[in-house]
Design an enzyme around this catalytic site. Structure first.
Site, PDB file in Angstrom:
ATOM      1  N   ARG A 181      68.294   4.860 -95.592  1.00 44.71           N
ATOM      2  CA  ARG A 181      69.452   4.017 -95.263  1.00 44.71           C
ATOM      3  C   ARG A 181      69.032   2.577 -95.041  1.00 44.71           C
ATOM      4  NH1 ARG A 181      71.019   6.442 -90.147  1.00 44.71           N
ATOM      5  NH2 ARG A 181      72.503   4.739 -89.986  1.00 44.71           N
ATOM      6  N   HIS A 196      70.905   7.542 -73.929  1.00 45.54           N
ATOM      7  CA  HIS A 196      70.550   6.849 -75.167  1.00 45.54           C
ATOM      8  C   HIS A 196      71.308   5.541 -75.232  1.00 45.54           C
ATOM      9  CE1 HIS A 196      69.380   6.124 -79.310  1.00 45.54           C
ATOM     10  NE2 HIS A 196      70.617   5.714 -79.503  1.00 45.54           N
ATOM     11  N   SER A 230      72.701  10.563 -86.922  1.00 43.12           N
ATOM     12  CA  SER A 230      71.280  10.245 -86.749  1.00 43.12           C
ATOM     13  C   SER A 230      70.894  10.293 -85.277  1.00 43.12           C
ATOM     14  CB  SER A 230      70.991   8.860 -87.337  1.00 43.12           C
ATOM     15  OG  SER A 230      69.661   8.454 -87.059  1.00 43.12           O
ATOM     16  N   LYS A 285      68.944  13.959 -83.122  1.00 40.58           N
ATOM     17  CA  LYS A 285      67.703  13.901 -82.328  1.00 40.58           C
ATOM     18  C   LYS A 285      67.971  14.247 -80.865  1.00 40.58           C
ATOM     19  CE  LYS A 285      66.583   9.666 -83.652  1.00 40.58           C
ATOM     20  NZ  LYS A 285      67.308   9.210 -84.849  1.00 40.58           N
ATOM     21  N   ASP A 313      66.436  13.628 -90.563  1.00 34.37           N
ATOM     22  CA  ASP A 313      66.908  12.322 -90.119  1.00 34.37           C
ATOM     23  C   ASP A 313      65.848  11.252 -90.346  1.00 34.37           C
ATOM     24  OD1 ASP A 313      68.706  10.466 -88.606  1.00 34.37           O
ATOM     25  OD2 ASP A 313      66.943  10.399 -87.328  1.00 34.37           O
TER      26      ASP A 313
END
Length: 426
Positions: free
Chosen positions: A168, A82, A183, A187, A161
């Protein structure tokens, strides 16, 4: 329990209990806690923070709000990467098939771009026929056929989320490190991968502008992954200048294919190989092919072609091209001392490569090609950047974005090293 009790606890710098966190996430997902109440709680978290146990509980509650994927039917370990996002960050494209070619499965759930940062799915959708939306069974089929899959996350993955992220975005609470970390990790953990490598970007073109904040975010996410039983490591990497020489959807696909063919810009190759080795080590794959070899012998390219075809794309199709181009020339002779990542990303966005709202369309061919990188010698009048767009009216706004984004002088300004640090579980 009620929402006001939970809000007051965090407003008064208290520590939320596991039960309070489980209740408020579940109730918000069901619609029993109103947006304005969750907004107040998010602001209290931003101002007063959370400890490691609270963040872990918050993350687990978001995971439990939806499904958790399972890759146990596969016969090789899984690894995922990620990135926190940047300008020219196309690393997922060559990385996923590269790691697959070296012996691990790569189930890569990716997102779309927003603002000046590009999104992996937008880039991949520049390939004619390629599909981002796959069912879980289709994902498993692509993994078995190609070793890697890059696709959109389904609606059943951490739905809490999804609601909180949108909230947000409009309440000034995006910057909260506990909420950013939970967050991302909710995931990624729900995705079911056995190991995870995080690429936390630092610099003007990244969400984290300085090393200290990036390190805090990386350490928080590594702890969350480790606590959840996912082997997790993070690299802090530079985003003070663009990565590679292409910024924009089809332009970045083209550059990624160059990397898979054994070429491409040195910084993209270096980071791709470094992340691939980290992913393979985290997955426990030690007997496979080395990533550098897989780029040279064509096996990474073979995995790319299989992955694209398995998702409906044509790996031999011509990529979209923008209708118009404009050259930005070097203003003087000397060293390109600075090329700011944010300025280039903003220019690409204004050319049509990005979106202001999630529902906005993007232009596949729009973007910026860099003809020099910081530290290179340039001559007055030589091409410095080429701007690509389908609509000529966009050029003026892109040039305006670049106005203070580059400089030519006698010596380069100090740059961050490409890989700044490596963060592991403490």
């Amino acid at each position: 329990m009620d929402a006001i009790e939970v809000i007051r606890a965090k407003r008064d710098r208290g520590e939320l209990t596991t039960e309070q966190i489980d209740w408020v996430i579940g109730a918000y997902t069901r619609g029993d806690v109103a947006d304005e109440q969750m907004s107040a709680l998010a602001m209290a978290i931003l101002l007063n923070g959370m400890n490691r146990r609270e963040i872990a509980d918050w993350t687990q509650a978001m995971i439990r709000s939806g499904e958790r994927m399972d890759w146990s039917a596969l016969d090789r370990p899984t690894a995922d990467k990620h990135s926190t996002g940047g300008v020219g960050d196309k690393i997922t494209l060559p990385l996923a098939p590269l790691v697959a070619a070296c012996g691990a499965y790569v189930p890569q759930l990716s997102g779309r771009g927003l603002g000046h940062t590009g999104g992996t799915l937008d880039k991949m959708e520049a390939i004619p026929g390629w599909r981002a939306s796959l069912s879980n069974d289709e994902m498993l089929g692509v993994l078995r056929a190609a070793g890697a899959v890059v696709c959109a996350a389904g609606s059943g993955l951490a739905p809490a989320d999804k609601k909180l992220y949108a909230l947000r975005d409009v309440t000034g609470t995006v910057e909260s490190i506990p909420l950013i970390a939970s967050s991302i990790m909710s995931k990624k953990i729900a995705e079911g991968t056995g190991s995870l490598v995080l690429d936390v970007k630092v610099g003007s073109g990244a969400f984290m502008k300085n090393v200290a904040d990036a390190r805090e975010l990386a350490e928080t996410m590594v702890a969350l992954g480790t606590d959840a039983g996912v082997r997790t490591v993070a690299l802090l990497t530079a985003m003070d200048r663009p990565l590679g020489r292409a910024v924009g959807n089809a332009l970045e696909v083209e550059e990624s294919v160059e990397v898979l063919a054994g070429g491409g810009p040195a910084d993209v190759v270096e980071l791709t190989v470094r992340l691939a080795r980290e992913m393979l080590a985290a997955a426990g794959v030690s007997s496979g092919k080395d990533p550098e070899q897989a780029l040279k012998d064509g096996s990474a390219m073979d995995a790319w072609r299989r992955m694209i075809a398995a998702q409906g794309g044509d790996p031999d199709a011509l990529l979209p091209r923008a209708a118009e181009t404009m050259t930005v020339e070097a203003p003087a002779s000397g060293v390109l001392t600075r090329l700011d990542a944010y300025a280039v990303g903003l220019a690409a966005w204004r050319l049509g490569a990005g979106r202001a709202r999630k529902e906005d369309p993007v232009s596949a061919g729009a973007g910026v090609v860099l003809h020099a990188k910081p530290g290179d010698l340039v001559r007055a009048g030589q091409p410095l950047l080429t701007l690509h767009t389908d609509e000529t009216w966009r050029f003026d706004r892109a040039v305006e974005a670049l106005r203070d984004g580059y400089a030519v002088g006698e010596a380069s300004e100090e740059q961050l090293p490409l890989v700044i640090d490596r963060i592991t579980a403490s």
